[in-house]
Design a protein around this motif. Structure first.
Motif, mmCIF file in Angstrom:
data_model
loop_
_atom_site.group_PDB
_atom_site.id
_atom_site.type_symbol
_atom_site.label_atom_id
_atom_site.label_comp_id
_atom_site.label_asym_id
_atom_site.label_seq_id
_atom_site.Cartn_x
_atom_site.Cartn_y
_atom_site.Cartn_z
ATOM 1 N N ASP A 72 0.974 0.778 10.747
ATOM 2 C CA ASP A 72 1.995 1.105 9.571
ATOM 3 C C ASP A 72 1.116 1.401 8.341
ATOM 4 N N LEU A 73 0.830 2.807 8.014
ATOM 5 C CA LEU A 73 0.204 2.988 6.886
ATOM 6 C C LEU A 73 0.613 2.575 5.403
ATOM 7 N N GLY A 74 2.068 2.497 5.367
ATOM 8 C CA GLY A 74 2.725 2.017 4.279
ATOM 9 C C GLY A 74 2.471 0.341 3.902
ATOM 10 N N GLY A 75 1.880 -0.333 5.232
ATOM 11 C CA GLY A 75 1.709 -1.806 4.845
ATOM 12 C C GLY A 75 0.276 -1.893 4.639
ATOM 13 N N VAL A 76 -0.738 -1.055 4.616
ATOM 14 C CA VAL A 76 -2.166 -1.121 4.384
ATOM 15 C C VAL A 76 -2.316 -1.424 2.945
#
Length: 217
Positions: A72-76
């Protein structure tokens, strides 16, 4: 370093080195995608002497979540260059023939964490046959997809990694990918070594991947 990503050509070898399943472990097939702007103009001075080869712009792949999963790129943690570098390279390596026209479509899924010039390169339309290569052909024949694990490791040729500046960081990312397909087909896992450059506009800004180089032994 064997290949640099630019806005003109991208050499992709992630997930391409052991997708045949029965190939010798020392044999790897690079998947090369040539990116050509569709608006390229031939110079009038040379157009009469150089024949024009018609090309067809390839469609982009479909949107969706690859069967091999993806972070989940938003969670990186975008303040952590290592986390950004590893996440981008895992996305690059996670390909799915049910969604992707070429391996470049996997790279486009990482766009939120890419910076110039890499972000511009993955957006360019593809012409010709799109590269593909033998490994992509094998994966397509199996209606397959890849799974990938990416991790940052100490750089083998630069032991001292304390030289990050507030706006520049370089990381080595080892990516292990495996092909999967119909009929319980699974390839041999293959590991590629990438040198990843991350930049940001200010010390408090989020990191973005701007260049990657293949350094697989």
């Amino acid at each position: 370093m064997r290949a640099a990503r630019t806005s003109v050509a991208i050499t992709v070898v992630i997930g391409s080195m052991a997708l045949t399943g029965c190939a010798d472990k020392r044999t790897k097939a690079a998947v090369t995608v040539t990116v050509t702007p569709s608006h390229t103009v031939t110079s009038p001075a040379t157009s009469s002497a150089t024949p024009t080869i018609p090309t067809t712009t390839l469609p982009a792949g479909r949107a969706g979540t690859p069967r091999g999963g993806a972070p989940d790129l938003g969670g990186v943690n975008q303040k952590d260059a290592s986390a950004v570098a590893a996440s981008v390279m895992r996305v690059f390596a996670t390909q799915d023939t049910a969604l992707d026209t070429t391996t470049l479509d996997a790279e486009r899924r990482a766009e939120p964490l890419l910076g110039a010039p890499l972000a511009a390169a993955v957006k360019l339309p593809l012409t010709g046959n799109g590269g593909g290569g033998a490994a992509w052909t094998v994966l397509t024949a199996h209606h397959g997809w890849t799974t990938a694990v990416a991790k940052t490791v100490p750089m083998t040729d630069v032991p001292d990694q304390t030289g990050d500046s507030p706006t520049l960081a370089v990381r080595q990312v080892d990516v292990t990918s495996t092909g999967h397909g119909t009929g319980n087909w699974t390839s041999k896992p293959a590991t590629a070594v990438w040198i990843v450059t991350c930049r940001r506009t200010a010390a408090t800004a989020p990191w973005r991947v701007t260049q990657v180089y293949d350094q697989t032994p």
